[in-house]
Design an enzyme around this catalytic site. Structure first.
Site, PDB file in Angstrom:
ATOM      1  N   LYS A  11       0.850  -1.209   0.000  1.00 16.72           N
ATOM      2  CA  LYS A  11       0.000   0.000   0.000  1.00 16.72           C
ATOM      3  C   LYS A  11       0.874   1.243   0.000  1.00 16.72           C
ATOM      4  CE  LYS A  11       0.904   1.416   4.394  1.00 16.72           C
ATOM      5  NZ  LYS A  11       1.657   2.639   4.697  1.00 16.72           N
ATOM      6  N   ASP A 141      -2.028  -1.699  10.333  1.00 19.08           N
ATOM      7  CA  ASP A 141      -2.229  -1.629   8.870  1.00 19.08           C
ATOM      8  C   ASP A 141      -2.817  -2.904   8.279  1.00 19.08           C
ATOM      9  OD1 ASP A 141      -1.073   0.828   8.778  1.00 19.08           O
ATOM     10  OD2 ASP A 141       0.837   0.173   7.927  1.00 19.08           O
TER      11      ASP A 141
HETATM   12  O1  C5P Z   1       0.411  -1.265  14.841  1.00 15.10           O
HETATM   13  P1  C5P Z   1       1.788  -1.272  14.271  1.00 15.10           P
HETATM   14  O2  C5P Z   1       2.614  -2.407  14.802  1.00 15.10           O
HETATM   15  O3  C5P Z   1       1.842  -1.170  12.798  1.00 15.10           O
HETATM   16  O4  C5P Z   1       2.467   0.062  14.804  1.00 15.10           O
HETATM   17  C1  C5P Z   1       3.847   0.270  14.800  1.00 15.10           C
HETATM   18  C2  C5P Z   1       4.177   1.437  15.699  1.00 15.10           C
HETATM   19  O5  C5P Z   1       3.703   2.657  15.131  1.00 15.10           O
HETATM   20  C3  C5P Z   1       3.519   1.378  17.067  1.00 15.10           C
HETATM   21  O6  C5P Z   1       4.333   0.705  17.968  1.00 15.10           O
HETATM   22  C4  C5P Z   1       3.383   2.828  17.447  1.00 15.10           C
HETATM   23  O7  C5P Z   1       4.610   3.290  17.953  1.00 15.10           O
HETATM   24  C5  C5P Z   1       3.163   3.519  16.110  1.00 15.10           C
HETATM   25  N1  C5P Z   1       1.746   3.789  15.817  1.00 15.10           N
HETATM   26  C6  C5P Z   1       1.094   4.801  16.478  1.00 15.10           C
HETATM   27  N2  C5P Z   1      -0.227   5.027  16.197  1.00 15.10           N
HETATM   28  C7  C5P Z   1      -0.888   4.300  15.282  1.00 15.10           C
HETATM   29  C8  C5P Z   1      -0.221   3.267  14.578  1.00 15.10           C
HETATM   30  C9  C5P Z   1       1.105   3.043  14.863  1.00 15.10           C
HETATM   31  O8  C5P Z   1       1.652   5.485  17.327  1.00 15.10           O
HETATM   32  N3  C5P Z   1      -2.160   4.543  15.037  1.00 15.10           N
END
Ligand code: C5P
Length: 315
Positions: A11, A141
């Site tokens: 994406k 994601d």
């Molecule tokens: O959910 P995911 O593992 O993809 O997120 C990676 C990092 O990105 C999280 O640990 C967080 O630090 C940050 N993040 C965030 N807010 C979101 C998505 C991700 O702060 N909505």
């Protein structure tokens, strides 16, 4: 032993607004995500031995429990223990084309493909909503990667509202092979710099979210107005990533000198993309960029928008 092959598209973000903080430590986001035809191929198969096995054609990809694809299989085994017993272990193979640490959701796409693959392999008959619920437990994601296409993604990123398809557009991507940007670092740095400007109350946050959800990009997509989509590209994370990574800034500046609809960094980087209205325009942008840079570690892809997420290729 049954085996399924799925395609797991990357994406790009056409929009990434950070609206404020969430009580769970994540950020409240308003994003538009778009699937592109740069995709990994994921094979999910039954195997006689219990447990999970993971193989990958790229030596630098972890093939243990730290890989999101493994975590997806683990979650399915835990959530559906009777089916796991009946079908035995799970063998996963990843053929990677999506670069890592790129802001293209490569790991999330593989994870989504494993969820969809096991649902099919075990004939669970899960709905999109159920699959997206499982996906949300594993990362922000991944729900989008299950659904794919063009979508407004809110909450942590896991609340998906489909938008009209934009599959006639192209994106030229550029990324340095040895330049990953850690997503947690990008969000943490954003919070430390811009935290004081976040909405202070729930009412203020709601107002901000409403403004962002109904902004110019959304109406440009509804109208299918390619020029307005290009002009409306926005990513808040650029404010922290570009000053720390001059090579990404340089790529962005070079793209901005080509004849494109617009230029933006995807997700937390390090991929930068330029939008194009036709394959000819995309090819000309890629050529102009290749002529400007002679670094062999800089990779380019000409990609087309696509209207679906994970798809079954064959059984
Ligand atoms: O959910 P995911 O593992 O993809 O997120 C990676 C990092 O990105 C999280 O640990 C967080 O630090 C940050 N993040 C965030 N807010 C979101 C998505 C991700 O702060 N909505």
């Amino acid at each position: 032993m049954r085996s399924l092959t799925l395609t797991a598209p990357a994406k790009i973000n056409l929009l990434l607004h950070i609206a404020g903080d969430r009580p769970d430590g994540f950020h409240e986001l308003v994003m538009v995500m778009q699937s592109i035809d740069l995709a990994d191929t994921v094979t999910v198969a039954e195997r006689r031995e219990a447990g999970i096995g993971l193989t990958c054609d790229r030596p630098n990809v972890p093939t243990d429990a730290s890989n999101l694809a493994w975590k997806a299989a683990e979650l399915m085994q835990k959530r559906f223990p009777d089916d796991a017993k009946k079908h035995g272990g799970i063998a996963i193979d990843l053929q990677k084309r999506i670069p890592m640490g790129a802001g293209l959701a490569g790991g999330s796409a593989d994870c989504a493909a494993v969820l969809v693959g096991i649902d099919l392999l075990w004939d669970l008959g899960l709905t999109q909503v159920e699959l997206q619920g499982l996906a949300a437990e594993l990362g922000s994601d991944i729900s989008f990667c299950v659904a794919g296409g063009t979508a407004l993604c809110t909450g942590r990123g896991e609340i998906i509202d489909p938008l009209p398809e934009l599959d006639s557009l192209y994106a030229v991507l550029a990324k340095y092979q040895d330049l990953p940007v850690p997503t947690p670092w990008a969000y943490k740095t954003y919070r430390s710099e811009f935290g004081p400007t976040y909405p202070a109350t729930a009412t203020e946050l709601d107002r901000r979210l409403e403004q962002l959800r109904t902004g110019a990009m959304m109406s440009a997509i509804v109208r299918g107005d390619a020029a307005a989509i290009g002009a409306g590209l926005h990513n808040d994370l650029e404010k922290v990533v570009l000053p720390h990574y001059p090579k990404i800034q340089q790529l962005r500046d070079a793209f901005a000198q080509t004849d494109s609809l617009g230029v933006m960094m995807s997700g937390s980087g390090s991929t930068v993309f330029a939008l194009a209205q036709s394959l000819e325009q995309a090819g000309a942008i890629a050529l102009a960029m290749q002529n400007k840079f002679s670094d062999p570690t800089l990779e380019f892809w000409v990609t087309k928008f696509c209207h679906s997420g994970v798809q079954l290729v064959n059984e």
